[in-house]
Design an enzyme around this catalytic site. Structure first.
Site, PDB file in Angstrom:
ATOM      1  N   GLU A   1       0.846  -1.180   0.223  1.00 39.75           N
ATOM      2  CA  GLU A   1      -0.100   0.115   0.182  1.00 39.75           C
ATOM      3  C   GLU A   1       0.822   1.312   0.071  1.00 39.75           C
ATOM      4  OE1 GLU A   1      -3.295   0.072  -1.056  1.00 39.75           O
ATOM      5  OE2 GLU A   1      -3.458  -1.295   0.327  1.00 39.75           O
TER       6      GLU A   1
ATOM      7  N   SER B   1     -25.314   8.391 -15.856  1.00 41.53           N
ATOM      8  CA  SER B   1     -24.798   7.495 -14.556  1.00 41.53           C
ATOM      9  C   SER B   1     -26.145   6.872 -14.155  1.00 41.53           C
ATOM     10  CB  SER B   1     -24.501   8.474 -13.278  1.00 41.53           C
ATOM     11  OG  SER B   1     -24.237   7.496 -12.248  1.00 41.53           O
TER      12      SER B   1
ATOM     13  N   GLY C   1     -16.369   4.762  -2.162  1.00 38.54           N
ATOM     14  CA  GLY C   1     -15.751   5.131  -0.902  1.00 38.54           C
ATOM     15  C   GLY C   1     -15.247   3.844  -0.077  1.00 38.54           C
TER      16      GLY C   1
ATOM     17  N   SER D   1     -13.481   2.035  -7.533  1.00 36.87           N
ATOM     18  CA  SER D   1     -14.657   2.340  -8.483  1.00 36.87           C
ATOM     19  C   SER D   1     -14.016   3.394  -9.434  1.00 36.87           C
ATOM     20  CB  SER D   1     -15.720   2.919  -7.862  1.00 36.87           C
ATOM     21  OG  SER D   1     -15.448   4.202  -6.803  1.00 36.87           O
TER      22      SER D   1
ATOM     23  N   ASP E   1      -4.378   0.800  -9.612  1.00 38.19           N
ATOM     24  CA  ASP E   1      -5.518   0.592  -9.504  1.00 38.19           C
ATOM     25  C   ASP E   1      -6.253   0.241 -11.090  1.00 38.19           C
ATOM     26  OD1 ASP E   1      -5.628   1.034  -6.875  1.00 38.19           O
ATOM     27  OD2 ASP E   1      -6.599   3.004  -6.864  1.00 38.19           O
TER      28      ASP E   1
END
Length: 388
Positions: A32, A66, A119, A124, A169
Site C-alpha cells: 500500500e 450515470s 468510498g 470504482s 488501480d
C-alpha cells in the site's frame, strides 16, 4: 443483473445498440502506498464491477448517463474540461487522454453503473476510467495496448480528479486474471502472476463505513513527504531516484536529517516493499499463515509510520486477529476509512462475518457491511444478455 438493466436502459435512453463492457474493481493483498514510490504491489481484480454500454452517435457530443445516480451530462467533445460534476470528470478525463495522443474522438453515448461500493477503497474510479477507455479503444479501432490504457486512466485521475495516484488501480482492473493475484513492479512495469486458490482461502472485505476521498489533502501530502525523503537521500546516494531504490540502512543512517515524520514515511515504504516480496514467496509456498503475518505487519506500518489508518480500521483489524480461521487482515487503499481485507478459511467465513458485525457494533456502535469477493479477469467486452 446490472448488465442486463444497463443494456436495456441504454436502449430506452439513447435508442440504439451499444458495446457492453465489464470493468472490475480491485483488492490489493499487500503493498500500500508503494506504487507511486516505484515499488511493488500485489492486487487482484474482483467481482465488484462497473458495467458500460457505449456507442458512437454520429454527432460531436458526448452524452453521459450515470445509471446509479440517474443523472445525465452532455458536453461537446471539443470542449472537454473539468467542472463540478465529479462523476463526469472521470469520463471526460479519459476522452482528453485520447485527444492528447492525437486520436480524434467522435460523439458517443455512454451509460454506466455497477456494484462497486463507493468510498470503500475498491477503486470504482479506476474501473470507470478503464471501462470507458477500453470501450472507446474498441469502437475507434485505435489498438492501444492495456498498459497504455492503464496509463491513460491514471492520467485522467491526475488531471481531472486531482489525485496523484499510482498506476496500481488501473493496472489491476485491466490485467486481472481469474484465481490469480498479480505482482506489479511499478518502476519497470514488469508483472508476474501468482496463483491464489480461493478454495483454500476466501477474501472477505469489511467496510468501515467511513467515507474517504483519495483526493483528500493527506494522500498528496504523503506523496510529497516521500519525495522530500528521496531528495535528501539522493544527496548521498545518486542512484536513489525513488524510495524503491532506498535501503533500510540508508534510511536509518540519515534519520536525523530526514526528521521524524519523513523518516517514518520512508521507513514504512522500504519495509512494505520487502513485505510484498516476502508475501509473494509465501503464496508460492502455500504458506497462508506467513502471508497473513506480512499483512498484519503492513497494517501496523500504515497505522504507526505512514499514519493513514483510523480508529475504525484499527478496531476491525484488532478484532479479526482474534477470530478463528483468519490468516491475516489489514487496512486497504488510501486510508482514513474504506475497507479492511481479510483472508479467511472457507469454513469460517460465516462465523467471521457474524463475529465482526457484532463486535463492530458493540465497540463503535456502527453497522458493518461485509463483501465476500471472488478474483476475476480484467476489463473485457461482454455479450449482450439478450444474445446469450
Amino acid at each position: 443483473m446490472p448488465l442486463q438493466s444497463i443494456a436495456a436502459a441504454f436502449q430506452r435512453h439513447f435508442g440504439h445498440e451499444p458495446l457492453l463492457v465489464r470493468a472490475p474493481g480491485r483488492v490489493n493483498l499487500i503493498g500500500e502506498h508503494t506504487d507511486y514510490n516505484g515499488g511493488f504491489v500485489l492486487p487482484a481484480a474482483i467481482d465488484k464491477e462497473i458495467y458500460f454500454a457505449v456507442a458512437l452517435n454520429d454527432s460531436t457530443t458526448a452524452r453521459l448517463h450515470s445509471y446509479d445516480l440517474n443523472e445525465s451530462y452532455t458536453t461537446e467533445i471539443s470542449e472537454v474540461h473539468r467542472d463540478e460534476t465529479q462523476w463526469a470528470n472521470y469520463l471526460k478525463g479519459v476522452v482528453a487522454q485520447f485527444q492528447k495522443r492525437g486520436i480524434e474522438v467522435p460523439g458517443f453515448d455512454c451509460m454506466f453503473g455497477g456494484n462497486i461500493p463507493i468510498g470503500a477503497g475498491l477503486s470504482s474510479s479506476a474501473a470507470v476510467e478503464c471501462g470507458l477507455g477500453f470501450a472507446l479503444n474498441e469502437l475507434l479501432g485505435t489498438r492501444l495496448d492495456r498498459m497504455e490504457l492503464a496509463r491513460m486512466g491514471q492520467q485522467a485521475e491526475h488531471e481531472y480528479a486531482g489525485v496523484r495516484s499510482g498506476l496500481m488501480d488501473q493496472f489491476a482492473s485491466l490485467f486481472g486474471r481469474p484465481e490469480h493475484v498479480v505482482r506489479l513492479d511499478c518502476r519497470s512495469l514488469d508483472y508476474e502472476y501468482f496463483p491464489f486458490n480461493t478454495e483454500n482461502c476466501h477474501i472477505v472485505l469489511c467496510n468501515s463505513g467511513v467515507k474517504h476521498s483519495l483526493a483528500s489533502s493527506e494522500y498528496n501530502t504523503r506523496r510529497h513527504e516521500c519525495e522530500q525523503g528521496v531528495a535528501i537521500l539522493q544527496k548521498y546516494y545518486p542512484q536513489v531516484h525513488s524510495l524503491r531504490d532506498a535501503t533500510l540502512e540508508q534510511v536509518e543512517k540519515h534519520r536525523e536529517e530526514l526528521g521524524d515524520v519523513v523518516y517514518r514515511r520512508c521507513r514504512y515504504v522500504v519495509e512494505e516493499n520487502l513485505r510484498v516480496e516476502s508475501a509473494s514467496n509465501h503464496l508460492l509456498e502455500g504458506n497462508l499463515e506467513a502471508f497473513g503475518q506480512d499483512m498484519y505487519g503492513s497494517h501496523a506500518g500504515l497505522r504507526d509510520d505512514y499514519e493513514v489508518s483510523c480508529k475504525e480500521l484499527d478496531v476491525l483489524v484488532d478484532v479479526a486477529r482474534t477470530v478463528p480461521g483468519v490468516y491475516g487482515a489489514r487496512m486497504m487503499g488510501g486510508g482514513f476509512g474504506g475497507c479492511t481485507i481479510n483472508l479467511v478459511a472457507p469454513d469460517q467465513v460465516d462465523n467471521f462475518v457474524a463475529t465482526m458485525t457484532q463486535a463492530y457494533h458493540e465497540k463503535l456502535q456502527l453497522k458493518l457491511e461485509t463483501y465476500k469477493t471472488k478474483i476475476v479477469g480484467g476489463v473485457e467486452a461482454v455479450a449482450s444478455p439478450a444474445s446469450k
